[in-house]
Write a protein that holds these residues in place. Structure first.
Motif, PDB file in Angstrom:
ATOM      1  N   MET A 150       0.835  -1.166   0.000  1.00 46.47           N
ATOM      2  CA  MET A 150       0.000   0.000   0.000  1.00 46.47           C
ATOM      3  C   MET A 150       0.891   1.245   0.000  1.00 46.47           C
ATOM      4  O   MET A 150       1.930   1.280   0.630  1.00 46.47           O
ATOM      5  CB  MET A 150      -0.896  -0.014   1.233  1.00 46.47           C
ATOM      6  N   ALA A 151       0.472   2.284  -0.699  1.00 48.26           N
ATOM      7  CA  ALA A 151       1.244   3.525  -0.834  1.00 48.26           C
ATOM      8  C   ALA A 151       1.113   4.372   0.424  1.00 48.26           C
ATOM      9  O   ALA A 151       0.121   4.294   1.154  1.00 48.26           O
ATOM     10  CB  ALA A 151       0.743   4.316  -2.034  1.00 48.26           C
ATOM     11  N   GLU A 152       2.128   5.165   0.659  1.00 45.38           N
ATOM     12  CA  GLU A 152       2.117   6.055   1.819  1.00 45.38           C
ATOM     13  C   GLU A 152       1.202   7.247   1.540  1.00 45.38           C
ATOM     14  O   GLU A 152       1.211   7.809   0.444  1.00 45.38           O
ATOM     15  CB  GLU A 152       3.530   6.556   2.098  1.00 45.38           C
ATOM     16  N   ILE A 153       0.424   7.640   2.521  1.00 49.84           N
ATOM     17  CA  ILE A 153      -0.489   8.769   2.367  1.00 49.84           C
ATOM     18  C   ILE A 153       0.297  10.060   2.599  1.00 49.84           C
ATOM     19  O   ILE A 153       1.018  10.189   3.585  1.00 49.84           O
ATOM     20  CB  ILE A 153      -1.663   8.672   3.355  1.00 49.84           C
ATOM     21  N   ILE A 154       0.126  11.003   1.667  1.00 48.82           N
ATOM     22  CA  ILE A 154       0.858  12.267   1.723  1.00 48.82           C
ATOM     23  C   ILE A 154      -0.136  13.412   1.803  1.00 48.82           C
ATOM     24  O   ILE A 154      -1.110  13.459   1.053  1.00 48.82           O
ATOM     25  CB  ILE A 154       1.723  12.454   0.463  1.00 48.82           C
ATOM     26  N   ASN A 155       0.102  14.328   2.709  1.00 52.58           N
ATOM     27  CA  ASN A 155      -0.701  15.539   2.796  1.00 52.58           C
ATOM     28  C   ASN A 155      -0.156  16.492   1.726  1.00 52.58           C
ATOM     29  O   ASN A 155       0.983  16.972   1.817  1.00 52.58           O
ATOM     30  CB  ASN A 155      -0.585  16.157   4.183  1.00 52.58           C
ATOM     31  N   LEU A 156      -0.935  16.765   0.682  1.00 49.30           N
ATOM     32  CA  LEU A 156      -0.458  17.560  -0.448  1.00 49.30           C
ATOM     33  C   LEU A 156      -0.131  18.997  -0.055  1.00 49.30           C
ATOM     34  O   LEU A 156       0.802  19.592  -0.573  1.00 49.30           O
ATOM     35  CB  LEU A 156      -1.493  17.542  -1.573  1.00 49.30           C
ATOM     36  N   ARG A 157      -0.883  19.557   0.877  1.00 49.31           N
ATOM     37  CA  ARG A 157      -0.615  20.924   1.327  1.00 49.31           C
ATOM     38  C   ARG A 157       0.765  21.000   1.983  1.00 49.31           C
ATOM     39  O   ARG A 157       1.562  21.893   1.690  1.00 49.31           O
ATOM     40  CB  ARG A 157      -1.700  21.364   2.316  1.00 49.31           C
ATOM     41  N   GLN A 158       1.066  20.052   2.854  1.00 45.10           N
ATOM     42  CA  GLN A 158       2.372  20.041   3.507  1.00 45.10           C
ATOM     43  C   GLN A 158       3.492  19.784   2.507  1.00 45.10           C
ATOM     44  O   GLN A 158       4.574  20.376   2.597  1.00 45.10           O
ATOM     45  CB  GLN A 158       2.400  18.992   4.611  1.00 45.10           C
ATOM     46  N   ALA A 159       3.254  18.909   1.542  1.00 45.12           N
ATOM     47  CA  ALA A 159       4.264  18.616   0.532  1.00 45.12           C
ATOM     48  C   ALA A 159       4.543  19.854  -0.323  1.00 45.12           C
ATOM     49  O   ALA A 159       5.701  20.167  -0.635  1.00 45.12           O
ATOM     50  CB  ALA A 159       3.807  17.456  -0.348  1.00 45.12           C
ATOM     51  N   ARG A 160       3.484  20.574  -0.669  1.00 48.41           N
ATOM     52  CA  ARG A 160       3.643  21.786  -1.474  1.00 48.41           C
ATOM     53  C   ARG A 160       4.438  22.831  -0.707  1.00 48.41           C
ATOM     54  O   ARG A 160       5.366  23.455  -1.241  1.00 48.41           O
ATOM     55  CB  ARG A 160       2.270  22.331  -1.862  1.00 48.41           C
ATOM     56  N   LYS A 161       4.105  23.024   0.566  1.00 52.04           N
ATOM     57  CA  LYS A 161       4.815  24.006   1.378  1.00 52.04           C
ATOM     58  C   LYS A 161       6.281  23.602   1.581  1.00 52.04           C
ATOM     59  O   LYS A 161       7.180  24.448   1.568  1.00 52.04           O
ATOM     60  CB  LYS A 161       4.120  24.186   2.723  1.00 52.04           C
ATOM     61  N   ALA A 162       6.538  22.332   1.745  1.00 48.80           N
ATOM     62  CA  ALA A 162       7.915  21.858   1.911  1.00 48.80           C
ATOM     63  C   ALA A 162       8.723  22.114   0.644  1.00 48.80           C
ATOM     64  O   ALA A 162       9.898  22.505   0.713  1.00 48.80           O
ATOM     65  CB  ALA A 162       7.919  20.369   2.259  1.00 48.80           C
ATOM     66  N   LYS A 163       8.090  21.908  -0.504  1.00 45.36           N
ATOM     67  CA  LYS A 163       8.770  22.144  -1.780  1.00 45.36           C
ATOM     68  C   LYS A 163       9.106  23.628  -1.923  1.00 45.36           C
ATOM     69  O   LYS A 163      10.226  23.987  -2.332  1.00 45.36           O
ATOM     70  CB  LYS A 163       7.887  21.698  -2.940  1.00 45.36           C
ATOM     71  N   ILE A 164       8.169  24.512  -1.592  1.00 43.24           N
ATOM     72  CA  ILE A 164       8.401  25.960  -1.677  1.00 43.24           C
ATOM     73  C   ILE A 164       9.518  26.367  -0.738  1.00 43.24           C
ATOM     74  O   ILE A 164      10.407  27.155  -1.093  1.00 43.24           O
ATOM     75  CB  ILE A 164       7.100  26.730  -1.377  1.00 43.24           C
ATOM     76  N   ARG A 165       9.521  25.809   0.485  1.00 43.41           N
ATOM     77  CA  ARG A 165      10.565  26.107   1.466  1.00 43.41           C
ATOM     78  C   ARG A 165      11.941  25.700   0.931  1.00 43.41           C
ATOM     79  O   ARG A 165      12.922  26.441   1.060  1.00 43.41           O
ATOM     80  CB  ARG A 165      10.264  25.359   2.764  1.00 43.41           C
ATOM     81  N   THR A 166      12.012  24.532   0.324  1.00 47.50           N
ATOM     82  CA  THR A 166      13.272  24.040  -0.235  1.00 47.50           C
ATOM     83  C   THR A 166      13.749  24.948  -1.368  1.00 47.50           C
ATOM     84  O   THR A 166      14.941  25.271  -1.443  1.00 47.50           O
ATOM     85  CB  THR A 166      13.095  22.601  -0.765  1.00 47.50           C
TER      86      THR A 166
END
Length: 65
Positions: free
Chosen positions: A1-17
């Motif tokens: 089964m795939a890991e569940i990802i919170n898209l909002r947090q992933a988007r913010k992490a990408k912007i931070r990076t």
């Protein structure tokens, strides 16, 4: 089964990076130490005095050109 990802947090992490990468690049391009800045100011001042010393007509002269 795939890991569940919170898209909002992933988007913010990408912007931070991306911001961190850009900040690092700006520090590399524009960052200078205090000593380097002072050395540049001293050099500019020295060159200005050198050029002003070789001027034929002074800027404060009352004589028309």
């Amino acid at each position: 089964m795939a890991e569940i990802i919170n898209l909002r947090q992933a988007r913010k992490a990408k912007i931070r990076t991306e911001k961190d990468v850009k900040a690092t690049e700006n520090r590399r391009l524009h960052g200078r130490s205090k000593q380097e800045k002072q050395q540049s100011r001293n050099e500019a001042s020295r060159l200005k005095q050198h050029l002003d010393g070789h001027r034929l007509n002074s800027a404060n002269s009352d004589e028309p050109e």
